[in-house]
Design a protein around this motif. Structure first.
Motif, PDB file in Angstrom:
ATOM      1  N   ASP A  65       0.805  -1.227   0.000  1.00 55.29           N
ATOM      2  CA  ASP A  65       0.000   0.000   0.000  1.00 55.29           C
ATOM      3  C   ASP A  65       0.837   1.277   0.000  1.00 55.29           C
ATOM      4  O   ASP A  65       0.299   2.370   0.186  1.00 55.29           O
TER       5      ASP A  65
ATOM      6  N   THR B  45       2.611   4.606  -0.785  1.00 55.37           N
ATOM      7  CA  THR B  45       2.303   5.663  -1.762  1.00 55.37           C
ATOM      8  C   THR B  45       3.594   6.250  -2.335  1.00 55.37           C
ATOM      9  O   THR B  45       4.677   6.064  -1.771  1.00 55.37           O
ATOM     10  N   ARG B  46       3.408   7.000  -3.405  1.00 55.01           N
ATOM     11  CA  ARG B  46       4.521   7.676  -4.067  1.00 55.01           C
ATOM     12  C   ARG B  46       5.248   8.596  -3.079  1.00 55.01           C
ATOM     13  O   ARG B  46       6.468   8.588  -2.979  1.00 55.01           O
TER      14      ARG B  46
ATOM     15  N   GLN C 277       5.319   8.512   0.207  1.00 56.38           N
ATOM     16  CA  GLN C 277       6.038   7.755   1.246  1.00 56.38           C
ATOM     17  C   GLN C 277       7.350   7.197   0.687  1.00 56.38           C
ATOM     18  O   GLN C 277       8.378   7.221   1.353  1.00 56.38           O
TER      19      GLN C 277
ATOM     20  N   ASN D  72       1.971   6.821 -10.593  1.00 53.13           N
ATOM     21  CA  ASN D  72       0.858   6.245  -9.834  1.00 53.13           C
ATOM     22  C   ASN D  72       0.054   5.225 -10.649  1.00 53.13           C
ATOM     23  O   ASN D  72      -1.145   5.072 -10.451  1.00 53.13           O
TER      24      ASN D  72
ATOM     25  N   ALA E 212       1.469  -0.534  -8.350  1.00 53.29           N
ATOM     26  CA  ALA E 212       1.775  -0.552  -6.913  1.00 53.29           C
ATOM     27  C   ALA E 212       3.285  -0.692  -6.701  1.00 53.29           C
ATOM     28  O   ALA E 212       4.008  -1.154  -7.582  1.00 53.29           O
TER      29      ALA E 212
ATOM     30  N   LYS F 273      -3.282   0.319 -12.653  1.00 47.19           N
ATOM     31  CA  LYS F 273      -4.433   0.614 -11.808  1.00 47.19           C
ATOM     32  C   LYS F 273      -5.607   1.073 -12.666  1.00 47.19           C
ATOM     33  O   LYS F 273      -5.413   1.640 -13.739  1.00 47.19           O
TER      34      LYS F 273
ATOM     35  N   GLN G 225      -8.294   4.772  -9.634  1.00 45.38           N
ATOM     36  CA  GLN G 225      -7.161   4.811  -8.699  1.00 45.38           C
ATOM     37  C   GLN G 225      -6.066   5.756  -9.156  1.00 45.38           C
ATOM     38  O   GLN G 225      -5.161   6.066  -8.412  1.00 45.38           O
TER      39      GLN G 225
ATOM     40  N   PRO H 258      -4.301   9.311 -10.456  1.00 45.99           N
ATOM     41  CA  PRO H 258      -4.478  10.658  -9.928  1.00 45.99           C
ATOM     42  C   PRO H 258      -5.523  11.423 -10.736  1.00 45.99           C
ATOM     43  O   PRO H 258      -5.623  11.249 -11.948  1.00 45.99           O
TER      44      PRO H 258
ATOM     45  N   GLU I  45      -5.262  16.547  -8.980  1.00 44.96           N
ATOM     46  CA  GLU I  45      -4.006  16.098  -8.360  1.00 44.96           C
ATOM     47  C   GLU I  45      -2.830  16.319  -9.301  1.00 44.96           C
ATOM     48  O   GLU I  45      -1.755  16.697  -8.885  1.00 44.96           O
TER      49      GLU I  45
END
Ligand code: NAD
Ligand code: MG
Length: 407
Positions: A188, A190-191, A193, A337, A340, A390, A394, A396, A400
């Motif tokens: 899970d 994210t970009r 993180q 994005n 995963a 995705k 899901q 962006p 965004e």
């Protein structure tokens, strides 16, 4: 005497660190060329800061803006792949190779052919084209100085030693932002993180590679060619504080380490001044406060990218080229994005298996053949990426994307 330097990839993280090293000693260095991909304003600002003679932008669409930003200055401008190759092939004392990705291989090879000493940050010269690139370096007899902090450390540690006395080289890895995370949590990520590296501030591609530990795999490949060692003599240890950059173990059991601040200006300056040393303008490492240096084995189950790189090394340069290409494409998709975090090593694994099925994992005989294999591997990787993308919901949103144009 001043050293004349060209900076390929001058607007990036390494490029800008290099600029600050050059600014601190204007008498020692002059800058011939600075180059960038498409950020005209940053390139113009950089050219002015270092008083460069030429600024070259790869993207021709950005040329009018570059011209406008440099109007009234003596800086000459050019654009396009050919102009980039031409400027890289012009003779200087030292070329800093700091373009990200396989895009940096051909310009760096052109700099080698010009007989320039190379300060090598672009690890892809070795992860994409390893033995062929080293053959080119040997043929032109140029100095190849490693900028990558671990390799720069090893380069320094090996001074005065006979390679026959070297039993093992160990690269340290910070472990990235997800060091203690469970496998389940990693899917899970994210970009944002993944880009938040705990120690180093770097470009996006290498930050993601540090989070998957692929960066350390790529660095093992890099070390193999730089120092001419078999994979069994190379190792990785996790060291979250990033104070020790590498160890060299000699055959009598002595273990030598290189320590220093986690600041890329240090290895860059080492290459710029080599074979001399500069007087350190930054704060020296506060030894008495180094009370908590820890070392542990990497977890290859949670971070399979490192194992994939080790396996590719056993197979040889063709597999390394494919690994590098598939990873570069997968990281680009993750940054957009579209897949995963855990898809990145999965795509690399699938691309390697598929390439083996097609009989592609042979040794490319030249830098150009390695780049051709890189292109073939990307076509295969793109096919592998399709079913993993995705769904639109899901991805962006337009909003965004506007607030973060790189999403
Ligand atoms: P970055 O993304 O911050 O900068 C990349 C530079 O390359 C920019 O100037 C960009 O304009 C240019 N560029 C990108 N695509 C290009 C293309 N297709 N053609 C021409 N120019 C292009 O990257 P970075 O973090 O500075 O890393 C550069 C290289 O150094 C990478 O190979 C990386 O692995 C290596 N490296 C970086 C660090 C670090 O601390 N950042 C440490 C060790 C090694
Ligand atoms: Mg490194």
């Amino acid at each position: 005497m001043t050293k004349r330097i060209s900076i390929l990839g001058a607007t990036g993280s390494i490029g800008q660190s290099a600029v600050s090293v050059l600014e601190a000693d204007r008498e020692r260095f002059s800058v011939h060329a600075v180059t960038a991909d498409s950020n005209a304003l940053k390139l113009a600002e950089t050219a002015i800061r270092v008083n460069a003679a030429v600024a070259v932008i790869r993207d021709p669409v950005a040329l009018p803006l570059l011209k406008q930003a440099l109007a009234g200055t003596p800086v000459k401008v050019a654009a396009g792949d050919e102009a980039l190759a031409d400027i890289a092939g012009e003779q200087v004392d030292l070329t800093l190779s700091a373009i990200v990705g396989a895009a940096g291989v051909a310009p760096t090879a052109a700099a080698v052919r010009a007989g320039n000493s190379i300060a090598l940050a672009n690890k892809e010269c070795l992860t994409c084209a390893g033995s062929s690139f080293m053959k080119l370096v040997a043929r032109y007899g140029v100095n190849l100085l490693p900028v990558d902090s671990e390799h720069n450390a090893v380069f320094q540690l090996l001074q005065g030693h006979d390679m026959a006395d070297v039993a093992r080289i160990t690269l340290t890895a910070s472990g990235g932002p997800f060091l203690g995370w469970s496998k389940a949590r990693l899917s899970d990520v994210t970009r944002a993180q993944a880009l938040a590296h705990p120690v180093w501030s770097m470009g996006d591609k290498i930050s993601i590679d540090s989070a998957t530990l692929m960066n350390k795999g790529l660095e093992l490949i890099e070390a193999r060619y730089l120092f001419g060692l078999e994979p069994r003599h190379l190792d990785v240890v996790i060291h979250p504080q990033s104070v020790v950059h590498a160890f060299v173990t000699l055959r009598d059991g002595a273990v030598h380490a290189e320590l220093g601040a986690a600041d890329m200006r240090r290895p860059i300056a080492h290459c710029f001044y080599w074979p001399e040393r500069r007087t350190e303008p930054f704060e020296a490492l506060p030894l008495a406060s180094l009370t908590d240096l820890t070392f542990q084995k990497p977890d290859l189950d949670r971070f399979p990218a490192l194992q994939l790189a080790k396996d590719a090394m056993e197979k040889g340069q063709g597999a390394e080229t494919v690994l590098n290409a598939a990873n570069e494409l997968a990281v680009a998709y993750f940054l957009e994005n579209r897949i995963a975090f855990t898809d990145i090593p999965a795509i690399v694994r699938q691309t390697l298996a598929e390439s083996e099925r097609y009989g592609l994992l042979h040794e490319p005989g030249s830098v150009e053949a390695a780049l051709e294999l890189d292109r073939e591997a990307r076509v295969i990787a793109a096919r592998m990426l399709l079913p993993r993308q995705k769904s639109a919901s899901q991805k962006p949103t337009a909003q965004e994307r506007r607030s973060n144009p790189t999403v």
